[in-house]
Design an enzyme around this catalytic site. Structure first.
Site, short mmCIF file in Angstrom:
data_model
loop_
_atom_site.label_atom_id
_atom_site.label_comp_id
_atom_site.label_asym_id
_atom_site.label_seq_id
_atom_site.Cartn_x
_atom_site.Cartn_y
_atom_site.Cartn_z
CB CYS A 14 42.57 43.00 49.13
SG CYS A 14 42.27 41.24 48.79
CE LYS A 17 41.11 43.67 44.67
NZ LYS A 17 39.63 43.69 44.53
CB ALA A 46 29.91 43.68 34.89
CG ASP A 48 30.68 39.41 38.33
OD1 ASP A 48 30.73 39.16 39.54
OD2 ASP A 48 29.64 39.42 37.67
CG ASP A 49 33.50 38.97 42.96
OD1 ASP A 49 34.29 39.79 43.45
OD2 ASP A 49 32.27 39.02 43.11
CG ASP A 89 37.86 36.30 43.55
OD1 ASP A 89 37.27 37.14 44.25
OD2 ASP A 89 39.01 36.46 43.13
CG HIS A 138 55.09 30.24 37.41
ND1 HIS A 138 55.99 29.52 36.66
CD2 HIS A 138 55.45 31.55 37.28
CE1 HIS A 138 56.85 30.34 36.09
NE2 HIS A 138 56.55 31.58 36.46
#
Length: 347
Positions: A14, A17, A46, A48-49, A89, A138
């Site tokens: 992560c 990012k 906002a 959010d996850d 998430d 994919h």
């Protein structure tokens, strides 16, 4: 000599990012149009996850996609970590996963197909643990490795856990220790010992299933998972969305003990500095030793949530039934009225 997966990535987990300020610039003109889509209960307004779309009065779909570059060199373990991170998430929204599809970026001319297959096997093992199918996916042939999942889940429309809604007086909890960014950087630099590697795997492969149980607790007001922006970044997002500030008790924040020696050797992710540069203006912290921990980009980090004080006993009972370690049963902070700074750190 077998090529290392982490040599095919400029970032790690992560930590790859996009910079928060740059991401805000990218998203500023494409925020969710909730007026045109009234059933869109949670969009990207906002940070959010996951997104949530209402189907009827009893059901809402939770949808997320999450993928990243290798955090470890073992392809099976990479698949496990990436899958657990994507599922997080859905759990962070209080949802239960239903199915997943894989996203695979792989340099087929440079790495054998067998290794890519191992990545998928690792992901499938985590999906099996979550009792969902890895139903499809994919793939593309590209020089830099990346892998993750698109996950669909469900939640009751009235029981969605968001990163908004924290209330002054709420207590803050974090369900996993910090330090995966430090350990993964040590691995990439060839410095990580066996104990550190085992600690990294223990934390990074653990599912955040506790999130699906938090919806039953009256008093859990705001939830998010701690990933690439570190504890600082994700708590700031929660506070901004809730129009509050927070204090953090640094000594109570859970930390991976095996990461200490690498901090002492100044083995830190580049994005530790990126995170600090992005959020320093919002933070009042007199403790220099917090820098490495509270900015550390996590991969499949724990759930951070704000809960009313009257619900803490119920919460702790849920934690204990879930098997959470005693060390993680202490609050790491508290929500304060909105102030000049967003986060105040003390011991």
């Amino acid at each position: 000599m077998e090529k290392r997966l982490t040599h095919f990535s400029s970032g790690s987990g992560c930590g790859c990012k996009i910079h928060p300020a740059k991401l805000e610039e990218i998203l500023k003109d494409v925020r969710s149009d909730v007026q045109s889509f009234p059933n869109l209960l949670v969009g990207n307004e906002a940070s959010d996850d996951a997104s949530v779309l209402k189907i009827n009065d009893e059901w809402a779909l939770v949808q997320t996609v999450d993928f990243f570059t290798p955090i470890v060199d073992d392809p099976y373990v990479f698949g496990q970590i990436a899958a657990a991170n994507a599922l997080s998430d859905v759990y962070a929204m209080g949802g239960k996963p239903l199915m997943a599809n894989a996203l695979l970026c792989w340099p087929v001319e440079e790495l054998p197909a067998e290794q890519a297959s191992k990545v998928l096997e690792g992901a499938k093992s985590v999906c099996d643990k979550a009792s969902i199918p890895l139903a499809g996916g994919h793939s593309i042939n590209i020089k830099e490795i990346a892998f993750g999942l698109s996950v669909t889940g469900t939640v009751h429309p009235q029981k969605i856990l968001k990163n908004t809604g924290a209330v002054v007086g709420d207590v803050l909890f974090l369900t996993k220790p910090l330090g995966t960014g430090i350990l993964s950087t040590a691995l990439k630099r060839g410095k990580l010992n066996e104990n550190g590697y085992e600690a990294l795997l223990r934390v990074a492969t653990e599912l955040n299933t506790i999130g699906a149980e938090l919806v039953a607790i009256n008093g859990v007001h705001a939830v998010t998972d701690v990933t690439g922006f570190g504890l600082y970044g994700h708590l700031i997002e929660m506070c901004k969305a809730s129009e509050v500030s927070a204090e953090v008790y640094f000594d109570k924040v859970p930390k991976i003990a095996e990461a200490v020696q690498y901090i002492q050797e100044f083995i830190l992710p580049d994005n530790t500095f990126r995170n600090w540069n992005s959020y320093a203006q919002f933070i009042d912290c007199p403790l220099p030793e917090t820098f490495a921990w509270l900015n550390d980009p996590q991969t499949n980090g724990g759930l951070l949530f704000a809960v009313a004080e009257h619900a803490v006993d119920t919460l702790l009972n849920t934690f204990q039934k879930h098997g959470t370690t005693q060390f993680l049963l202490e609050p790491i902070g508290r929500i304060l009225p909105k102030d000049e700074k967003i986060i105040y750190v003390k011991r």
